[in-house]
Design an enzyme around this catalytic site. Structure first.
Site, PDB file in Angstrom:
ATOM      1  N   ASP A 175       0.945  -1.232   0.007  1.00 50.48           N
ATOM      2  CA  ASP A 175      -0.230  -0.100  -0.196  1.00 50.48           C
ATOM      3  C   ASP A 175       0.990   1.169   0.073  1.00 50.48           C
ATOM      4  OD1 ASP A 175      -3.078   0.979   0.493  1.00 50.48           O
ATOM      5  OD2 ASP A 175      -1.717   2.358   1.808  1.00 50.48           O
ATOM      6  N   ILE A 176       0.600   2.270  -0.900  1.00 55.08           N
ATOM      7  CA  ILE A 176       1.131   3.569  -0.866  1.00 55.08           C
ATOM      8  C   ILE A 176       0.949   4.426   0.368  1.00 55.08           C
ATOM      9  CG2 ILE A 176       1.948   5.448  -2.327  1.00 55.08           C
ATOM     10  CD1 ILE A 176       1.225   3.859  -4.781  1.00 55.08           C
ATOM     11  N   GLU A 218      -4.484   2.358  -4.831  1.00 52.56           N
ATOM     12  CA  GLU A 218      -2.931   2.226  -4.327  1.00 52.56           C
ATOM     13  C   GLU A 218      -2.368   1.100  -3.771  1.00 52.56           C
ATOM     14  OE1 GLU A 218      -4.985   4.726  -0.995  1.00 52.56           O
ATOM     15  OE2 GLU A 218      -5.288   4.717  -3.178  1.00 52.56           O
TER      16      GLU A 218
END
Length: 297
Positions: A175-176, A218
């Site tokens: 996950d960003i 994301e």
């Protein structure tokens, strides 16, 4: 490349006449005196079309056609002078693409050959389009990674393989961090650019058997067959470094992009949903530790 045509007939004069005539129109021809010789040539070289007589010593033309169609997509035109013994319908059932009765004019044979070649080209283009649509249906357009739908299908396949052969299987979830803030600062176009470059970096970091997916906005998933937990951790560290280095190259990149990553190994007997949940919990473990790290579960 000019079409490759194989002429099969035990009559030398007919075989030579067809080869000579087709050569005038720049077809590349080869010849065989019987079906057995034809099969040897077909095993050594790819031909577009086989033109064969039916009645020959040994294997006949219909049997030859069956052999050809069982192993390749080579087209077959059958020639016969025995109208009462062999029908068009029988030849088509064996896989023939066209059927010509003797006596025939070479001009007629040429027209039949052109039609068969045209149909081959249409089929090839159709198959290419279908394959492109298939790829598009399982690919995320922005990152060029596979999409979530394909992830679920592939994960089930890998779990079945794991349980059948007792081989390790691991999963990475990425996950960003603070990506909404990044979009707010730089705009969604720059956010899309970052996602695209991230997809490129992930692709370069994978081994041949690994597959990567854009799972959500994301969020990314990576399936690692034949991989135990320690090796998956090393892979996650490599991917994290490669992605963050790639994203540092973005212009006006004063807001660093970091990743929270979860890594887990499949436990025999658990469902795909449970496997994913553990990867998700491992990723949130990284979030809770302050982000920008890798966690195991």
């Amino acid at each position: 490349m000019n079409p490759q045509i194989l002429i099969v007939d035990d009559d030398d004069s007919i075989r030579d006449a067809i080869c000579e005539y087709l050569g005038i129109f720049n077809y590349c021809t080869d010849a065989a005196g019987n079906a057995e010789e034809a099969l040897e040539k077909l095993s050594a070289k790819q031909f577009d079309v086989v033109i064969t007589d039916i009645v020959m010593n040994g294997m006949d033309g219909l049997q030859l056609t069956e052999h050809i169609k069982a192993v390749s997509d080579t087209s077959v035109i059958i020639i016969t002078g025995y109208i009462r013994d062999y029908t068009y319908e029988a030849a088509i059932k064996k896989g023939a693409d066209d059927f010509v009765f003797k006596p025939f004019r070479l001009e007629e044979l040429l027209l039949r050959l052109k039609r068969v070649l045209r149909e081959r080209e249409i089929a090839r283009e159709r198959n290419q389009i279908l394959e492109e649509f298939k790829i598009l249906s399982i690919t995320d357009h922005l990152t060029r990674l596979y999409n979530a739908r394909h992830f679920h299908a592939q994960l089930k396949t890998e779990i079945i393989r794991h349980e059948r052969y007792q081989r390790p299987l691991s999963l990475i979830m990425i996950d960003i961090d603070h990506f909404k803030r990044y979009n707010d600062i730089y705009g969604h176009m720059e956010g899309d650019r970052a996602l695209s470059k991230m997809g490129e970096a992930i692709t370069r970091s994978l081994r041949a058997p690994d597959t990567a997916y854009r799972y959500g906005g994301e969020e990314f998933m990576i399936i690692l067959p034949e991989t135990e937990l320690d090796a998956a951790l090393n892979a996650a560290a490599r991917i994290k470094t490669d992605v963050e280095n790639e994203l540092e190259s973005l212009e006006n990149h004063s807001e660093p992009i970091t990743l929270s990553i979860g890594v887990t190994e499949y436990r025999f007997g658990e469902t795909a949903a449970d496997f994913m949940k553990r990867a998700d919990r491992a990723m949130y473990k990284s979030k809770n530790k302050g982000r920008d790290c890798i966690s195991l579960l």
